[in-house]
Design a protein around this motif. Structure first.
Motif, PDB file in Angstrom:
ATOM      1  N   PHE A  76     -94.872  69.706  -4.795  1.00 12.78           N
ATOM      2  CA  PHE A  76     -93.778  70.064  -3.894  1.00 12.78           C
ATOM      3  C   PHE A  76     -92.663  69.022  -3.909  1.00 12.78           C
ATOM      4  O   PHE A  76     -91.490  69.366  -3.694  1.00 12.78           O
ATOM      5  CB  PHE A  76     -94.302  70.322  -2.467  1.00 12.78           C
ATOM      6  CG  PHE A  76     -94.437  69.121  -1.590  1.00 12.78           C
ATOM      7  CD1 PHE A  76     -93.348  68.581  -0.913  1.00 12.78           C
ATOM      8  CD2 PHE A  76     -95.674  68.521  -1.399  1.00 12.78           C
ATOM      9  CE1 PHE A  76     -93.480  67.497  -0.071  1.00 12.78           C
ATOM     10  CE2 PHE A  76     -95.814  67.442  -0.567  1.00 12.78           C
ATOM     11  CZ  PHE A  76     -94.724  66.914   0.100  1.00 12.78           C
ATOM     12  N   THR A  77     -92.967  67.754  -4.222  1.00 10.32           N
ATOM     13  CA  THR A  77     -91.904  66.751  -4.316  1.00 10.32           C
ATOM     14  C   THR A  77     -91.045  66.998  -5.551  1.00 10.32           C
ATOM     15  O   THR A  77     -89.825  66.796  -5.519  1.00 10.32           O
ATOM     16  CB  THR A  77     -92.499  65.336  -4.356  1.00 10.32           C
ATOM     17  OG1 THR A  77     -93.356  65.136  -3.229  1.00 10.32           O
ATOM     18  CG2 THR A  77     -91.409  64.278  -4.322  1.00 10.32           C
ATOM     19  N   SER A  78     -91.669  67.436  -6.648  1.00 12.19           N
ATOM     20  CA  SER A  78     -90.902  67.788  -7.849  1.00 12.19           C
ATOM     21  C   SER A  78     -89.967  68.954  -7.564  1.00 12.19           C
ATOM     22  O   SER A  78     -88.830  68.996  -8.067  1.00 12.19           O
ATOM     23  CB  SER A  78     -91.863  68.147  -8.991  1.00 12.19           C
ATOM     24  OG  SER A  78     -92.632  67.039  -9.379  1.00 12.19           O
ATOM     25  N   LYS A 297     -85.419  63.616 -10.518  1.00 12.99           N
ATOM     26  CA  LYS A 297     -85.195  64.839 -11.285  1.00 12.99           C
ATOM     27  C   LYS A 297     -85.179  64.503 -12.772  1.00 12.99           C
ATOM     28  O   LYS A 297     -84.413  63.642 -13.214  1.00 12.99           O
ATOM     29  CB  LYS A 297     -83.871  65.484 -10.870  1.00 12.99           C
ATOM     30  CG  LYS A 297     -83.640  66.855 -11.482  1.00 12.99           C
ATOM     31  CD  LYS A 297     -82.384  67.485 -10.910  1.00 12.99           C
ATOM     32  CE  LYS A 297     -82.179  68.896 -11.485  1.00 12.99           C
ATOM     33  NZ  LYS A 297     -80.978  69.541 -10.897  1.00 12.99           N
ATOM     34  N   ARG A 298     -86.024  65.173 -13.557  1.00 14.41           N
ATOM     35  CA  ARG A 298     -86.158  64.878 -14.978  1.00 14.41           C
ATOM     36  C   ARG A 298     -85.710  66.072 -15.811  1.00 14.41           C
ATOM     37  O   ARG A 298     -85.704  67.211 -15.351  1.00 14.41           O
ATOM     38  CB  ARG A 298     -87.600  64.501 -15.315  1.00 14.41           C
ATOM     39  CG  ARG A 298     -88.139  63.362 -14.468  1.00 14.41           C
ATOM     40  CD  ARG A 298     -89.591  63.026 -14.821  1.00 14.41           C
ATOM     41  NE  ARG A 298     -90.172  62.107 -13.860  1.00 14.41           N
ATOM     42  CZ  ARG A 298     -90.029  60.790 -13.884  1.00 14.41           C
ATOM     43  NH1 ARG A 298     -89.306  60.237 -14.860  1.00 14.41           N
ATOM     44  NH2 ARG A 298     -90.587  60.019 -12.978  1.00 14.41           N
ATOM     45  N   GLY A 303     -92.776  70.264 -15.058  1.00 20.17           N
ATOM     46  CA  GLY A 303     -93.867  70.142 -16.024  1.00 20.17           C
ATOM     47  C   GLY A 303     -94.120  68.706 -16.443  1.00 20.17           C
ATOM     48  O   GLY A 303     -95.278  68.299 -16.603  1.00 20.17           O
ATOM     49  N   VAL A 304     -93.055  67.926 -16.619  1.00 18.73           N
ATOM     50  CA  VAL A 304     -93.218  66.523 -17.009  1.00 18.73           C
ATOM     51  C   VAL A 304     -93.919  65.753 -15.900  1.00 18.73           C
ATOM     52  O   VAL A 304     -94.833  64.955 -16.159  1.00 18.73           O
ATOM     53  CB  VAL A 304     -91.846  65.884 -17.322  1.00 18.73           C
ATOM     54  CG1 VAL A 304     -92.004  64.385 -17.586  1.00 18.73           C
ATOM     55  CG2 VAL A 304     -91.206  66.566 -18.513  1.00 18.73           C
ATOM     56  N   GLY A 309     -98.700  63.237 -13.766  1.00 18.86           N
ATOM     57  CA  GLY A 309     -99.617  63.139 -12.635  1.00 18.86           C
ATOM     58  C   GLY A 309    -101.060  63.418 -13.028  1.00 18.86           C
ATOM     59  O   GLY A 309    -101.983  62.722 -12.596  1.00 18.86           O
ATOM     60  N   ILE A 310    -101.265  64.442 -13.854  1.00 16.76           N
ATOM     61  CA  ILE A 310    -102.619  64.764 -14.305  1.00 16.76           C
ATOM     62  C   ILE A 310    -103.194  63.620 -15.127  1.00 16.76           C
ATOM     63  O   ILE A 310    -104.384  63.286 -15.026  1.00 16.76           O
ATOM     64  CB  ILE A 310    -102.610  66.077 -15.107  1.00 16.76           C
ATOM     65  CG1 ILE A 310    -102.313  67.257 -14.174  1.00 16.76           C
ATOM     66  CG2 ILE A 310    -103.940  66.303 -15.825  1.00 16.76           C
ATOM     67  CD1 ILE A 310    -102.105  68.566 -14.888  1.00 16.76           C
TER      68      ILE A 310
END
Length: 358
Positions: A76-78, A297-298, A303-304, A309-310
């Motif tokens: 949610f932050t992304s 913001k990227r 997805g990045v 994160g994963i």
């Protein structure tokens, strides 16, 4: 600013809840697909299967609480960053530390729940989860549940059983030794030992008792004999999950008793105890890392951030498992094994947070 706090806090808790509701059913489905054959083969009643998956839900959620939270915060932050909402917040004069406050409030709520879950609810779920697993899912391997249980019951008595089966309260290759001072007074052997709930005695099969008095040995043999012993059934509880099934107060008493007996599994029990405290702390650490990673913001978008994160989550799990096994299987200090991943990722959180502020 209360509007901003409430807005982020709602997204924090709602996304975390949705992540739980998404992954727990997936976990149940995968587990059921893997084990349904054994359940049918061993005639597991539907009521017990339903109770097993109720316990599985609590057990699974407690085990992966920090990772679910970590991924939900990144998610949610992304989205906030991609919608340029974070830029608007910070451009209005809000500092990054102030922006982080609702995240820490949310982390406190989740950490408090995780602490309560780990202290009281998870042990109950773990007991039901493991008992069902050993009763129905490993029915043909029961004699391998616990190996080499050796306990000092008191100053004079020692017991040993090579294998113990919790589902039918029985063990094989049982030995009982009674000392007076440094002198062995008698020793009891039995091929099998089974607990009788009706009269709280133990039935020994192929009973042999060797007594020693003034250098003279006396041998008694019987096919079966019922006996009282000065130990509880819990003393023969499988060491694989004994500590996991106890609420925190009982766990402290259990560990103290095991230390007096010289149990070789103290490291395993200490890891269970310390993780009840380290898991809530990890929620704060992973929340900070997630915000620091995903608040920018990227080009690759969400997805990045999720991929990064994963990767961090997998590294955290790797550290947690490796050091946990080291403490359980060796003399490696449990406190270092449990808290070292939090220390490393705490340093990483501080570094990422400083870069995010800049």
């Amino acid at each position: 600013m209360k509007i901003l706090d409430w807005y982020i806090l709602k997204r924090y808790l709602f996304t975390f809840l949705m992540m739980l509701l998404l992954f727990v059913p997936i976990g149940i489905t995968v587990d059921l697909a893997e084990k349904v054959g054994k359940m049918l083969e061993n005639n597991a009643p539907f009521g017990e299967v339903a109770f097993y998956y109720a316990n599985f839900t609590v057990y699974f959620a407690n085990l992966l609480f920090p990772l679910f939270l970590f991924l939900s915060v990144i998610w949610f932050t992304s989205k906030l960053a991609n919608n340029t909402e974070i830029v608007a917040f910070l451009s209005s004069g809000v500092s990054f530390s102030r922006f982080l406050r609702p995240y820490m409030i949310g982390a406190t709520i989740v950490a408090a729940f995780a602490l309560f879950l780990g202290m009281y609810l998870a042990p109950i779920a773990s007991k039901g989860f493991n008992e069902f697993k050993f009763k129905y899912l490993k029915k043909n391997k029961n004699v391998q549940q616990t190996r080499d249980v050796y306990q000092q019951i008191n100053d004079n008595d020692y017991i040993y059983v090579s294998n113990f089966v919790p589902s039918n309260k029985s063990g094989v290759n049982f030995t009982y030794e009674h000392f007076e001072g440094n002198e062995l007074k008698y020793k009891i052997f039995a091929d099998n030992i089974r607990y009788n709930e009706e009269d709280s005695t133990y039935r020994l099969t192929t009973f042999i008792k060797r007594s020693f008095e003034n250098g003279i040995e006396t041998v008694e043999k019987e096919r079966k004999r019922n006996m009282d012993f000065p130990f509880e059934l819990e003393d023969l509880t499988p060491v694989e999950y004994a500590a996991e099934t106890k609420p925190y107060g009982e766990l402290l008493d259990f560990i103290a008793a095991e230390k007096r007996r010289g149990s070789p599994n103290i490291g395993r029990y200490e890891v269970v105890k310390l993780k009840k405290w380290s898991l809530p702390v990890s929620i704060y650490i992973l929340s900070i890392i997630a915000v620091a990673v995903s608040s920018v913001k990227r080009r690759g978008g969400m997805g990045v951030n999720l991929a990064f994160g994963i990767a961090i989550a997998m590294i955290y799990v790797f550290f947690d498992k490796v050091f946990g096994v080291m403490a359980e299987q060796s003399n490696f200090p449990a406190i270092i094994a449990v808290w070292f991943p939090n220390l490393i990722f705490g340093i990483l959180a501080i570094y990422l947070l400083r870069n995010a502020k800049r």
